[in-house]
Motif scaffolding. Structure first.
Motif, short mmCIF file in Angstrom:
data_model
loop_
_atom_site.label_atom_id
_atom_site.label_comp_id
_atom_site.label_asym_id
_atom_site.label_seq_id
_atom_site.Cartn_x
_atom_site.Cartn_y
_atom_site.Cartn_z
N CYS A 1 -6.70 5.73 19.89
CA CYS A 1 -5.65 4.90 19.33
C CYS A 1 -5.52 3.60 20.12
CB CYS A 1 -4.32 5.67 19.30
SG CYS A 1 -3.68 6.02 20.92
N VAL A 2 -4.73 2.67 19.57
CA VAL A 2 -4.61 1.34 20.17
C VAL A 2 -3.15 1.13 20.60
CG1 VAL A 2 -5.11 -1.13 19.83
CG2 VAL A 2 -6.28 0.60 18.43
N PRO A 3 -2.85 1.32 21.86
CA PRO A 3 -1.47 1.22 22.33
C PRO A 3 -0.84 -0.13 22.02
CG PRO A 3 -2.87 2.12 24.06
CD PRO A 3 -3.78 1.68 22.96
N SER A 4 -1.63 -1.23 22.13
CA SER A 4 -1.05 -2.57 21.92
C SER A 4 -0.70 -2.82 20.46
CB SER A 4 -2.03 -3.62 22.42
OG SER A 4 -3.26 -3.48 21.73
N LYS A 5 -1.23 -1.96 19.55
CA LYS A 5 -0.89 -2.11 18.12
C LYS A 5 0.02 -0.95 17.72
CE LYS A 5 -3.50 -5.77 16.97
NZ LYS A 5 -4.12 -6.13 18.24
N ASN A 6 0.99 -0.67 18.57
CA ASN A 6 1.95 0.37 18.23
C ASN A 6 1.34 1.76 18.12
OD1 ASN A 6 4.64 0.47 18.07
ND2 ASN A 6 4.80 -0.67 16.12
N GLY A 7 0.30 2.02 18.88
CA GLY A 7 -0.33 3.34 18.85
C GLY A 7 -1.17 3.58 17.62
N LEU A 8 -1.64 2.52 17.00
CA LEU A 8 -2.47 2.62 15.79
C LEU A 8 -3.62 3.61 15.97
CD1 LEU A 8 -3.16 1.07 12.98
CD2 LEU A 8 -4.86 -0.11 14.40
N GLN A 9 -3.71 4.60 15.04
CA GLN A 9 -4.78 5.59 15.13
C GLN A 9 -5.99 5.09 14.38
OE1 GLN A 9 -3.19 9.25 13.68
NE2 GLN A 9 -1.45 9.21 15.09
N ILE A 10 -7.17 5.15 15.04
CA ILE A 10 -8.34 4.60 14.35
C ILE A 10 -9.40 5.64 14.02
CG2 ILE A 10 -8.04 2.22 15.14
CD1 ILE A 10 -10.05 2.78 17.34
N GLY A 11 -9.24 6.87 14.48
CA GLY A 11 -10.21 7.90 14.10
C GLY A 11 -10.71 8.70 15.30
N ASN B 1 -13.13 8.03 10.47
CA ASN B 1 -11.73 8.05 10.05
C ASN B 1 -11.30 9.48 9.75
OD1 ASN B 1 -9.19 7.50 9.12
ND2 ASN B 1 -9.92 7.02 7.04
N THR B 2 -10.39 9.97 10.56
CA THR B 2 -9.87 11.33 10.33
C THR B 2 -8.36 11.28 10.24
OG1 THR B 2 -9.96 11.59 12.72
CG2 THR B 2 -11.71 12.63 11.46
N THR B 3 -7.85 10.09 10.10
CA THR B 3 -6.39 9.93 10.20
C THR B 3 -5.67 10.31 8.92
OG1 THR B 3 -6.52 7.64 9.47
CG2 THR B 3 -6.61 8.03 11.84
N GLY B 4 -6.42 10.42 7.81
CA GLY B 4 -5.77 10.73 6.54
C GLY B 4 -5.19 9.49 5.89
N GLU B 5 -5.34 8.37 6.56
CA GLU B 5 -4.85 7.10 5.96
C GLU B 5 -6.06 6.23 5.64
OE1 GLU B 5 -2.11 5.40 8.75
OE2 GLU B 5 -1.11 7.35 8.98
N ALA B 6 -5.78 5.04 5.09
CA ALA B 6 -6.87 4.12 4.79
C ALA B 6 -7.60 3.77 6.08
CB ALA B 6 -6.31 2.85 4.16
N PRO B 7 -8.94 3.67 6.03
CA PRO B 7 -9.71 3.38 7.24
C PRO B 7 -9.27 2.08 7.89
CG PRO B 7 -11.15 3.72 5.34
CD PRO B 7 -9.77 3.74 4.82
N LYS B 8 -9.27 2.09 9.24
CA LYS B 8 -8.93 0.88 9.98
C LYS B 8 -10.21 0.10 10.23
CE LYS B 8 -4.68 2.19 10.10
NZ LYS B 8 -4.90 3.27 9.12
N LEU B 9 -10.09 -1.20 10.21
CA LEU B 9 -11.28 -2.04 10.31
C LEU B 9 -11.33 -2.77 11.65
CD1 LEU B 9 -11.27 -1.51 7.26
CD2 LEU B 9 -11.92 -3.92 6.95
N TYR B 10 -12.55 -2.75 12.25
CA TYR B 10 -12.74 -3.54 13.44
C TYR B 10 -12.70 -5.01 13.03
CZ TYR B 10 -14.76 -5.86 17.46
OH TYR B 10 -14.95 -6.71 18.52
N GLY B 11 -12.02 -5.84 13.80
CA GLY B 11 -11.96 -7.28 13.47
C GLY B 11 -10.73 -7.62 12.68
N ARG B 12 -10.19 -6.61 11.95
CA ARG B 12 -9.00 -6.91 11.16
C ARG B 12 -7.77 -6.24 11.77
NH1 ARG B 12 -8.95 -5.96 5.04
NH2 ARG B 12 -6.76 -5.38 4.70
#
Ligand code: GDP
Length: 605
Positions: free
Chosen positions: A511-521, A548-559
């Protein structure tokens, strides 16, 4: 009967005091017994360690002979018929046996090496004596090792010490005073026996050389006089039986016999006796009462005199049927009627429970079963040194109810749901039940094999538990994406990364702590130099695939995130617990520190 016995009790009719010898290993306990009995048992014993309890009968003539030279000793006033000296085991494994051995003693000799002073087991023995309120005398042994000492076993020791060279006397005085101070530290006042005017407050010390015999007369004289005066009441002969089984032995030509210390009362041929067996109480009839000739110890020679009746205190060998399963260390009773026999059977069961109950156990631990109290104690002592806890103990074959008790551990700690069965049979029904319940039974005739098997089993269980919890144990990890190594920006993301701290394991969610704990897979592959590896460590550069195992729409590198963002393994309360319980040793101190840091970053409490 007890009342009759009390009435008949008279200090004119004394039995021999039962005496035991205690002290640290190598202080000279065996030598002291040898000197008193004038045989050489010590050399017959493997490693000089006395492993069994025996007894020596010292007749009054022998005491008189020894005490001839002792000042102020009055042989004509001797009222006791002799001593019965119990040979206490000197080996550490028999701590409990020592306790029981001591409980049947009227008087103890605490042996202290004058060169070494109070040692660990001396202090342990001293505490036992004080706790039990048992009277004792201290033999300050090995005085012949004083510089320039010349021996003379035919003189009163105090007279003799005065005739030693000045320096020898000085060394004695210094060492003696040091030991007096060491006793004082233990809260015990001690003084030389010839100076002891206040025996209520002060314990007596007698200087001895067990090796050469010096002072042994003074020691015996002191014991004779003290026991027959101060403790005369306790030594009054009564017709109430007080007997303990000391050893169960098979003698060629005789079969199974028991060695019994008869402290008080009488035993007769044809008496019906009740005693404790490993498989329940034993009721049998005395066929023979055997005793060795005076001043010979039971185990030394197989020459026996046959008796019709024996009076306490004496050591006696009993021949009877059904003694194979008899247990040493417990009382022997005589039954006069059938009703009494029934009652005594219950009593003998209770005695065993009491002995087993007195063993200190842990709330979580293995179940231990052995053939005798002695072997049980040896095994427990060994488990103590190996730090293997035990929660329950028993004697005799493993029955279904033993397995039931051991099974209780399944709910607490599965690794302890097992029975260490030492030199005992396992009932078929018990084994079937154990297999069904998942209780493991280890059976061996050698202590070390039991331990080996148990430790191996514990390791296997640990490994199994690790496998089961592997998916839960998320190792802590901090990593950064290498911007020039981005191979795929969307499901799956494939990027080169640098491990900044911790360990990256396959299967770990990021996950990405600086993006509010965004889960990326979840990391589904780790490669180094195009080779798949299970784990990357701090400062490794590796290529990883994130699915992607988060069950949500895939997160994109760069975006949604890029190389400037720190990625961390998404640990949780559950994963921390799994790491603690099953993977403690896989994580270093800095890994654990990282867990603390990630807990803060990810807001885990
Ligand atoms: P235990 O372990 O207390 O039974 O001690 P032992 O009786 O086996 O004695 C230990 C060692 O000390 C043996 O080598 C004995 O020969 C020795 N020893 C015992 N008593 C004396 C003594 O009075 N003087 C000397 N010099 N050696 C002794």
């Amino acid at each position: 009967r007890r009342e009759d016995a009390e009435k008949a009790k008279s200090t004119d009719n004394l039995r021999a005091p039962v005496i035991c010898v205690l002290g640290h290993v190598d202080t000279g306990k065996t030598k002291m017994l040898d000197t008193i009995r004038r045989t050489n048992v010590q050399d017959n014993e493997a490693g000089g360690i006395t492993q069994q309890i025996g007894a020596t009968q010292v007749p009054v003539e022998a005491i008189k002979e020894r005490c001839k030279q002792v000042k102020d000793f009055k042989p004509d006033e001797l009222k006791i018929p002799g001593f019965l000296i119990i040979d206490t085991p000197g080996h550490e494994s028999f701590a409990n046996l020592r306790v029981r051995g001591q409980s049947l003693c009227d008087f103890a000799i605490l042996v202290v090496d004058i060169m070494h002073g109070l040692e660990a087991q001396t202090i342990e023995s001293l505490k036992l004596l004080l706790k039990g309120g048992s009277p004792f005398v201290i033999a300050l042994n090995k005085i012949d090792r004083l510089y320039n000492y010349t021996s003379n076993p035919r003189k009163d020791i105090y007279e003799h010490l005065k005739s030693q060279p000045q320096n020898t006397q000085l060394e004695f005085k210094e060492r003696y005073e040091k030991i007096v101070a060491e006793f004082a530290e233990q809260g015990v006042n001690v003084v030389l026996s010839n100076k002891n005017t206040n025996p209520d407050e002060y314990m007596s010390i007698v200087p001895t050389s067990a090796m050469l015999g010096d002072g042994v007369g003074n020691l015996m004289g002191h014991i004779a006089q003290t026991t027959q005066t101060v403790y005369a009441n306790k030594l009054a002969f009564v017709d109430e039986l007080d007997a303990t089984v000391m050893e169960v032995r098979t003698i060629p030509g005789l079969g199974t016999t028991i060695d019994v210390i008869l402290v008080n009362g009488r035993l007769r041929v044809n008496d019906i006796v009740v005693l404790t067996g490993s498989d329940g109480p034993i009721m049998t009839q005395i066929r023979e009462l055997l005793m060795p000739a005076p001043l010979k110890e039971i185990r030394v020679k197989n020459e026996y005199l046959h008796y019709k009746e024996i009076k306490g205190a004496q050591g006696v060998k009993i021949l009877a049927k059904n003694l194979e399963k008899a247990l040493a260390g417990l009382p022997l009773f005589v039954a006069n009627t059938l009703d009494e026999a029934e009652y005594l059977k219950e009593e003998s069961k209770a005695q065993l429970s009491k002995a087993l109950h007195s063993i200190k156990k842990k709330s979580e631990g293995v179940y231990v079963q052995a053939s005798t109290l002695g072997s049980l104690e040896a095994l427990l002592e060994f488990l103590n040194t190996q730090k293997i806890p035990y929660s329950n103990v028993n004697i005799g074959p493993v029955h279904k109810k033993d397995v039931q008790k051991a099974a209780a551990m399944l709910e607490h700690k599965a690794e302890f749901a097992c029975i260490l069965a030492f030199d005992v049979k396992i009932e078929r029904e018990a084994q079937l039940f154990a297999d069904r319940e998942g209780v493991k039974i280890f059976q061996a005739d050698i202590i070390y094999h039991l331990e080996d098997n148990f430790l191996k089993y514990r390791e296997e269980l640990k490994e199994k538990a690790r496998k089961e919890h592997e998916h839960l144990a998320i190792f802590p990890c901090k990593l950064k994406i290498l911007p020039e190594h981005v191979f795929n920006t969307r499901n799956p993301i494939v990027v080169g990364v640098k491990i900044e701290a911790g360990q990256l394991k396959k299967g770990v969610p990021l996950c990405v702590p600086s993006k509010n704990g965004l889960q990326i897979g979840t990391v589904s592959s780790i490669q180094r130099n195009h080779e798949e590896i299970p784990l990357a460590k701090t400062s490794d550069d590796v290529c990883i695939r994130i699915e992607n195992t988060t069950g949500e729409a895939p997160k994109l590198y760069g975006r949604h995130f890029d190389y400037q963002d720190l990625l961390v393994s998404q640990i949780s309360r559950e994963s921390i617990d799994a790491c603690k319980n099953y993977f403690r040793d896989d994580l270093s101190r800095t890994d654990w520190q990282l867990i603390v840091e990630l807990k803060k970053i990810l807001d885990i409490y």
